[in-house]
Design a protein around this motif. Structure first.
Motif, PDB file in Angstrom:
ATOM      1  N   MET A   1       0.827  -1.180   0.000  1.00 51.18           N
ATOM      2  CA  MET A   1       0.000   0.000   0.000  1.00 51.18           C
ATOM      3  C   MET A   1       0.875   1.250   0.000  1.00 51.18           C
ATOM      4  N   SER A   2       0.390   2.316  -0.570  1.00 53.62           N
ATOM      5  CA  SER A   2       1.162   3.542  -0.644  1.00 53.62           C
ATOM      6  C   SER A   2       1.143   4.253   0.688  1.00 53.62           C
ATOM      7  N   ASN A   3       2.106   5.155   0.903  1.00 55.30           N
ATOM      8  CA  ASN A   3       2.173   5.938   2.122  1.00 55.30           C
ATOM      9  C   ASN A   3       1.124   7.026   2.152  1.00 55.30           C
ATOM     10  N   GLU A   4       0.583   7.410   1.002  1.00 56.39           N
ATOM     11  CA  GLU A   4      -0.368   8.502   0.921  1.00 56.39           C
ATOM     12  C   GLU A   4      -1.792   8.057   1.176  1.00 56.39           C
ATOM     13  N   GLY A   5      -2.039   6.818   1.143  1.00 57.00           N
ATOM     14  CA  GLY A   5      -3.393   6.328   1.342  1.00 57.00           C
ATOM     15  C   GLY A   5      -3.534   4.926   0.790  1.00 57.00           C
TER      16      GLY A   5
ATOM     17  N   ASP B   1      -4.046   2.082  -1.646  1.00 53.67           N
ATOM     18  CA  ASP B   1      -3.701   1.919  -3.061  1.00 53.67           C
ATOM     19  C   ASP B   1      -4.674   0.933  -3.717  1.00 53.67           C
ATOM     20  N   PHE B   2      -5.662   1.469  -4.445  1.00 52.96           N
ATOM     21  CA  PHE B   2      -6.671   0.619  -5.067  1.00 52.96           C
ATOM     22  C   PHE B   2      -6.088  -0.212  -6.203  1.00 52.96           C
ATOM     23  N   LYS B   3      -5.091   0.338  -6.899  1.00 53.93           N
ATOM     24  CA  LYS B   3      -4.467  -0.436  -7.970  1.00 53.93           C
ATOM     25  C   LYS B   3      -3.788  -1.680  -7.405  1.00 53.93           C
ATOM     26  N   LYS B   4      -3.141  -1.510  -6.250  1.00 58.12           N
ATOM     27  CA  LYS B   4      -2.488  -2.657  -5.623  1.00 58.12           C
ATOM     28  C   LYS B   4      -3.527  -3.652  -5.110  1.00 58.12           C
ATOM     29  N   LEU B   5      -4.656  -3.134  -4.651  1.00 57.86           N
ATOM     30  CA  LEU B   5      -5.727  -4.029  -4.203  1.00 57.86           C
ATOM     31  C   LEU B   5      -6.188  -4.924  -5.348  1.00 57.86           C
TER      32      LEU B   5
ATOM     33  N   ASP C   1      -3.749 -11.731  -8.057  1.00 57.23           N
ATOM     34  CA  ASP C   1      -2.672 -12.654  -7.687  1.00 57.23           C
ATOM     35  C   ASP C   1      -3.146 -13.691  -6.675  1.00 57.23           C
ATOM     36  N   THR C   2      -3.995 -13.267  -5.733  1.00 55.12           N
ATOM     37  CA  THR C   2      -4.517 -14.203  -4.736  1.00 55.12           C
ATOM     38  C   THR C   2      -5.307 -15.313  -5.406  1.00 55.12           C
ATOM     39  N   LEU C   3      -6.107 -14.942  -6.402  1.00 52.71           N
ATOM     40  CA  LEU C   3      -6.958 -15.911  -7.082  1.00 52.71           C
ATOM     41  C   LEU C   3      -6.184 -16.779  -8.073  1.00 52.71           C
ATOM     42  N   THR C   4      -5.185 -16.204  -8.716  1.00 55.86           N
ATOM     43  CA  THR C   4      -4.504 -16.932  -9.800  1.00 55.86           C
ATOM     44  C   THR C   4      -3.130 -17.479  -9.418  1.00 55.86           C
ATOM     45  N   LYS C   5      -2.472 -16.835  -8.453  1.00 54.64           N
ATOM     46  CA  LYS C   5      -1.135 -17.281  -8.040  1.00 54.64           C
ATOM     47  C   LYS C   5      -1.020 -17.254  -6.519  1.00 54.64           C
TER      48      LYS C   5
ATOM     49  N   VAL D   1      -5.212  -1.485   9.705  1.00 50.16           N
ATOM     50  CA  VAL D   1      -6.056  -0.633   8.860  1.00 50.16           C
ATOM     51  C   VAL D   1      -6.194  -1.212   7.455  1.00 50.16           C
ATOM     52  N   GLU D   2      -5.090  -1.646   6.877  1.00 51.09           N
ATOM     53  CA  GLU D   2      -5.118  -2.171   5.508  1.00 51.09           C
ATOM     54  C   GLU D   2      -6.042  -3.378   5.354  1.00 51.09           C
ATOM     55  N   PRO D   3      -5.884  -4.413   6.200  1.00 51.30           N
ATOM     56  CA  PRO D   3      -6.787  -5.562   6.042  1.00 51.30           C
ATOM     57  C   PRO D   3      -8.251  -5.226   6.316  1.00 51.30           C
ATOM     58  N   ILE D   4      -8.508  -4.278   7.224  1.00 48.30           N
ATOM     59  CA  ILE D   4      -9.887  -3.874   7.488  1.00 48.30           C
ATOM     60  C   ILE D   4     -10.484  -3.203   6.258  1.00 48.30           C
ATOM     61  N   ILE D   5      -9.729  -2.277   5.651  1.00 54.61           N
ATOM     62  CA  ILE D   5     -10.216  -1.608   4.437  1.00 54.61           C
ATOM     63  C   ILE D   5     -10.438  -2.621   3.330  1.00 54.61           C
ATOM     64  N   LYS D   6      -9.521  -3.556   3.217  1.00 53.78           N
ATOM     65  CA  LYS D   6      -9.616  -4.600   2.190  1.00 53.78           C
ATOM     66  C   LYS D   6     -10.901  -5.409   2.379  1.00 53.78           C
ATOM     67  N   ALA D   7     -11.166  -5.823   3.622  1.00 60.12           N
ATOM     68  CA  ALA D   7     -12.365  -6.606   3.907  1.00 60.12           C
ATOM     69  C   ALA D   7     -13.625  -5.808   3.630  1.00 60.12           C
TER      70      ALA D   7
END
Length: 215
Positions: free
Chosen positions: A1-5, A7-11, A17-21, A36-42
C-alpha cells in the motif's frame, strides 16, 4: 500500500494474484503494517459483494432475491459490510488457532491479513449467486468449488505466509474438505426434503379447495 493512502491499484493486483497465483502471493505478502489495511480490504470486498447481492435482489435473481431487494435492500447492504468486518476478525481467530495447531505464526495481525486476502472470494461468490435462480444443484456445485478453493487459499496462507508445518496443514485441509462436503450433502438432502414437503402441501391444498368446490 502507498504511504499517501489506500492503493486501489495494488488491491486489484493483489486480488488477481490471490486468485490466480496464491503460492506466490502469500509468499510475498506483508504480515505487518497495521490492521487498517486488512480492514479496508475486507470492507471493500464486502461492499462489492453487497452491491452484487443488491443488484441480484432487484432483479429477483439468486439468493440476492431472497436476502436483499425491495425496501430492505439498503439495510441488507449495510449488514453485508458489517458482516465483512465481523467475519474478518472471527476468521483471523480461526486461522490463528489453525496456525497454532500447525506450529505456524500466531501473530493476530498476520492472521488478519491472511483472512482479508481470502475474503477476495466474497465478491466471486456474490457474482455467481444468481445461478441459484437457474438451478439449485448447479449453484450447490459452484458454491462447493468456491469453498474448496477458499480452503486452498487458506492452505497457502498457512504454509507460505504464516510458515505453518506443511504436513499438518495438509491434514487440516483434508479435514475441512470433508466437513464442507458433508455439509453440502446435508444441505442437498434438506433441500430435497423441503421440495417434497412443499409439493405435498400444494397437493393437499388443491384437494382441500376442491372439497370446498373451488377449482
Amino acid at each position: 500500500m502507498s504511504n499517501e493512502g489506500f492503493d486501489f491499484k495494488k488491491l486489484i493486483s493483489d486480488s488477481i494474484d490471490t486468485l490466480t497465483k496464491p503460492k506466490e502471493y502469500f509468499e510475498s505478502m506483508k504480515t505487518t503494517g497495521g490492521l487498517v489495511e486488512p480492514i479496508i480490504k475486507a470492507v471493500i470486498y464486502g461492499a462489492v459483494a453487497g452491491l452484487l447481492y443488491f443488484i441480484w435482489g432487484l432483479l429477483h435473481l439468486g439468493v440476492g432475491g431472497a436476502l436483499i431487494g425491495g425496501a430492505v435492500g439498503f439495510m441488507a447492504f449495510i449488514w453485508v459490510l458489517i458482516g465483512s468486518i465481523i467475519g474478518l476478525f472471527i476468521g483471523a481467530v480461526v486461522i490463528l488457532v489453525l496456525s497454532a495447531i500447525a506450529k505456524g505464526n500466531i501473530d493476530f495481525e498476520a492472521c488478519t491479513r491472511v483472512t482479508a486476502s481470502i475474503m477476495v472470494l466474497m465478491p466471486v461468490s456474490a457474482l455467481l449467486s444468481f445461478l441459484s435462480a437457474l438451478s439449485f444443484k448447479l449453484f450447490s456445485v459452484i458454491s462447493l468449488l468456491i469453498n474448496l478453493y477458499g480452503l486452498w487459499l487458506l492452505f497457502n496462507g498457512l504454509v507460505y505466509s504464516l510458515k505453518a508445518n506443511k504436513k499438518t496443514s495438509q491434514i487440516i485441509l483434508l479435514v475441512l474438505v470433508g466437513i464442507i462436503v458433508l455439509f453440502m450433502l446435508a444441505g442437498l438432502g434438506t433441500k430435497r426434503a423441503t421440495d417434497r414437503y412443499m409439493k405435498n402441501l400444494d397437493k393437499e391444498s388443491r384437494e382441500m379447495l376442491k372439497d370446498f368446490g373451488i377449482n
